[in-house]
Structure formats: C-alpha cells, structure tokens
Design an enzyme around this catalytic site. Structure first.
Site, PDB file in Angstrom:
ATOM      1  N   THR A   1       0.837  -1.200   0.000  1.00 55.52           N
ATOM      2  CA  THR A   1       0.000   0.000   0.000  1.00 55.52           C
ATOM      3  C   THR A   1       0.872   1.250   0.000  1.00 55.52           C
ATOM      4  O   THR A   1       0.538   2.256  -0.636  1.00 55.52           O
ATOM      5  CB  THR A   1      -0.925   0.006   1.229  1.00 55.52           C
ATOM      6  OG1 THR A   1      -1.714  -1.189   1.232  1.00 55.52           O
ATOM      7  CG2 THR A   1      -1.848   1.215   1.215  1.00 55.52           C
ATOM      8  N   TYR A   2       1.992   1.179   0.710  1.00 55.81           N
ATOM      9  CA  TYR A   2       2.896   2.333   0.747  1.00 55.81           C
ATOM     10  C   TYR A   2       3.399   2.654  -0.661  1.00 55.81           C
ATOM     11  O   TYR A   2       3.348   3.802  -1.109  1.00 55.81           O
ATOM     12  CB  TYR A   2       4.073   2.057   1.680  1.00 55.81           C
ATOM     13  CG  TYR A   2       4.998   3.242   1.813  1.00 55.81           C
ATOM     14  CD1 TYR A   2       4.749   4.229   2.749  1.00 55.81           C
ATOM     15  CD2 TYR A   2       6.107   3.387   0.974  1.00 55.81           C
ATOM     16  CE1 TYR A   2       5.577   5.348   2.862  1.00 55.81           C
ATOM     17  CE2 TYR A   2       6.943   4.486   1.076  1.00 55.81           C
ATOM     18  CZ  TYR A   2       6.668   5.461   2.020  1.00 55.81           C
ATOM     19  OH  TYR A   2       7.485   6.564   2.106  1.00 55.81           O
ATOM     20  N   TRP A   3       3.880   1.622  -1.366  1.00 57.24           N
ATOM     21  CA  TRP A   3       4.454   1.883  -2.680  1.00 57.24           C
ATOM     22  C   TRP A   3       3.386   2.219  -3.724  1.00 57.24           C
ATOM     23  O   TRP A   3       3.668   2.939  -4.699  1.00 57.24           O
ATOM     24  CB  TRP A   3       5.268   0.669  -3.138  1.00 57.24           C
ATOM     25  CG  TRP A   3       6.587   0.585  -2.435  1.00 57.24           C
ATOM     26  CD1 TRP A   3       6.966  -0.301  -1.473  1.00 57.24           C
ATOM     27  CD2 TRP A   3       7.716   1.449  -2.617  1.00 57.24           C
ATOM     28  NE1 TRP A   3       8.248  -0.058  -1.031  1.00 57.24           N
ATOM     29  CE2 TRP A   3       8.738   1.016  -1.726  1.00 57.24           C
ATOM     30  CE3 TRP A   3       7.965   2.550  -3.451  1.00 57.24           C
ATOM     31  CZ2 TRP A   3       9.981   1.649  -1.655  1.00 57.24           C
ATOM     32  CZ3 TRP A   3       9.211   3.177  -3.376  1.00 57.24           C
ATOM     33  CH2 TRP A   3      10.189   2.727  -2.488  1.00 57.24           C
TER      34      TRP A   3
END
Length: 389
Positions: A292-294
């Site tokens: 989700t971060y990337w």
C-alpha cells in the site's frame, strides 16, 4: 572522551561497592519545572530503602542529611525528605546549593544514578548523553521501563513455577528475543494481579518488566560457569564477557518491538515490521503494509499511511526517523524515555514528529507538552480510525 570513560568506570566501581543503587530518568518535576515546592529528584516509594531504614508514616515530615559526592568531584550536603502531611506522600532529595549544575531544565531526560555507600555517604551521577545512557542500560541489561527502581546486580529473584519449568526445558542455545517475550507474556497473563489486559499502555510496561526478570534468570542459567571456571587467557575471558554484553544490548530494543507488534496484532491492526521504503529505509512499523505504501501516488492515498518508530531512548536520536518514509508527513515515534527537555520536544513538533509514550510516563514531561504527547492507546485508536474508513 577520557572524561566520559573515567565517569563510566567510576559508575561501575561505585555500583560494585554500593549497598544499594537507584536510577531514574530526570523528569520535569525533578528539576522544579512544574512549580513544585523544591527542585530535586523524586524517589519511588518502592526504593525507599536507599533513603531511609523503613517506610515513613503518613502524617509526618522527615529529613535525613547526607553527603553526596558527584561525578565531577563536587560534594553536596543534601537532604532526603519525606513529605507526609496533608495530601502529600512522597520522597525527594533536596538541598544541592546555589548554582548546582546537574538538575537544570536541560537535564530533563538525563539518567540519575544514586549509590548508597554507607549510612550517610552516597555517590551521585547524572548521565546526559544518549549514547552514554544507552551504554549504561545495555551493560546492566535494562530498558527504561526497568528504571525508577533499585538496581539489582547480584540478587536472585523469585521464579514462578512455570518460569522454572521453562528454564528446565532449555537445552540448546540461548532462547531468541521473540521466545523470551512470548514466555514473559504468557507468565504475566496467568497472574491473578495482571490487571486490565485491555489497557495497552499498562500491559506493555508489565510485559517488559516480566521479560526483564525472565531474561535475567535465563542469563544466570547460561553464564553461571563464568563464576566457576578459570579462563585460559584474558582474550578468552573478554570474548565471553563481550558475548554477554552484546546479548544484553540487543535485548531491550528487540523486546520493545516484539511486544508492540503483539499489541498491534491483538488490536487487529494491519501493519508490517521493517517494511522497505525509499532508499531502502526500514521503519520499525509501517501501516497498513509495504504494498500500500508503494502504491500510494497522491496526497489522498498518503492519508491512509502511517509509520511508527520505536526507540527505548530518544533524547537525541529521534532525528534518525525523519527520512524513513517520505510519503508520510507526520512520523510517530514511540519511546520508553521518561522525560525530554522542552527544547527537544519543540524541535520534534516543528519537524512533524508525534511523540508516543506509555500513559504512565507522560507526567515526567514538561507540563506545557503533556497534552500534545500521545499514549499508546491513542495511537492505536488513530490507526484503527484510518483502517476502518
């Protein structure tokens, strides 16, 4: 550097010769920042024996005068005070003389060590630099949660039956930090006085304290022979001693991370530990996960992200987290540090670092910042709100 080495050596010698040793992180209350009656360190009731022969009776005020020799070779004729009249019920050390340099507001977060050498003679040390504080804690296998108490160096502790069974079952290598943390939690949760298991802040502190006691017993089991065998060379002795110290050093940080992760799992939070971000940085905890971060490409996406760094102490090293996750504007930092100066806290706010500490420790911080500091329960609620939207 020479002065620091001498101070470190003097501390260890004093502790080895002392009848009793007490250590605590200096709080805003200790340096008189909260407008109290006098400045000087409060002493926990559980450590009263370093001040008086027995606990003092409510309804009385008692003073004992002693000599304290400090690490800079100065001496003070100071007072151990018990305030027991009215609503007060507290122990404190006072009377250091005008211009005493070690209990100023800049010393909030420093580590204070008091060694009782005999009935009326004491040695006092205030360690200011974070690296030196960490070195002291590492040497004695402590985390900040185990301070504000008497330091036990050679004393045995009582071992619960199931702890003894755990010790008896260890036949191979020294158990991993995760194994010790797991056993400490299971022992604590079978105790009748375990308290409210839904109180994350209290539960974390209790887990840490029980793990420390368990670790000391395991360490004793594995290293008892050091006291009994003759080493063939100085190098052999130093290698064995370094192995013990390195294990102590690595325990505290891993212990905190292990227990925080378990609390997050019990609260059904989605997270990954040591997830990779920009420049191969690895925040201690990334919410909700690395993917989700990337995948986040807009400000709206960034709002779903959070990170938490965990440091047992963070008096100076908090700046290390500023570059750990570029997509997350406000970095959250959990620490067991008891007290940080107002200047450092103001810097944190300006750098958009949100400090998180156990609820019980907030009172050790300057009054002006206590409403700003989060406890662990508030951080958990913050993540739940993000993940339930």
């Amino acid at each position: 550097m020479k002065g620091k080495l001498k101070m470190s050596y003097d501390i260890h010698v004093s502790i080895s010769e002392a009848e009793l040793v007490y250590c605590k992180f200096l709080s805003a209350n200790d340096v008189g920042l909260t407008g109290g009656h006098q400045s000087g360190p409060y002493v926990a009731k559980s450590a009263v024996s370093i001040l008086f022969d027995k606990p003092c009776s409510k309804g009385t005020n008692i003073t004992k005068t002693v000599e304290i020799k400090w690490h800079d070779d100065s001496k003070t004729i100071s007072n151990f005070k018990y305030y027991g009249t009215g609503t007060r019920n507290e122990y404190r050390i006072t009377s250091f003389g005008r211009g005493f340099p070690h209990f100023r507001t800049s010393n909030i977060g420093s580590l204070f060590i008091l060694c009782k050498m005999d009935l009326e003679t004491y040695r006092g040390y205030v360690i200011e630099e974070e690296t030196e504080i960490d070195a002291f804690l590492d040497y004695y296998g402590l985390s900040p949660a185990e301070t504000n108490a008497l330091l036990t160096v050679n004393d045995s502790i009582s071992v619960e039956t199931q702890v003894q069974q755990f010790l008896d079952q260890i036949t191979g290598d020294f158990p991993s930090s995760a194994e010790i943390a797991l056993k400490a939690r299971s022992v604590f949760e079978t105790m009748p006085q375990r308290g409210n298991l839904a109180d994350s802040d209290m539960m974390l502190i209790n887990w840490l304290k029980h793990e420390y006691l368990l670790f000391k017993e395991i360490e004793k089991k594995f290293n008892q022979d050091i006291l009994e065998v003759k080493f063939q060379s100085i190098d052999a002795f130093i290698n064995r001693a370094n192995s013990v110290l390195n294990r102590r050093k690595s325990r505290a940080g891993k212990s905190l991370e292990n227990h925080l992760a378990e609390i997050f799992r019990r609260n059904a939070l989605r997270f990954v530990d040591q997830g990779i971000t920009e420049q191969n940085k690895r925040p201690d905890f990334l919410f909700p996960d690395e993917g989700t971060y990337w995948d986040a490409v807009s400000t709206f996406d960034y709002e779903n992200l959070a990170m938490l760094a965990s440091k047992t102490t963070c008096k100076d090293r908090w700046r290390q987290i500023l570059t750990e996750a570029d997509k997350i504007e406000v970095k959250h930092l959990f620490t067991l540090q008891q007290g940080i100066s107002a200047n450092q806290l103001n810097e944190m706010k300006n750098q958009k670092v949100q400090l998180v500490v156990p609820k019980q420790y907030i009172s050790t911080y300057p009054m002006a910042y206590r409403d700003w500091i989060w406890d662990l329960s508030k951080f958990i609620s913050f993540i739940k709100e993000k993940q339930n939207d």
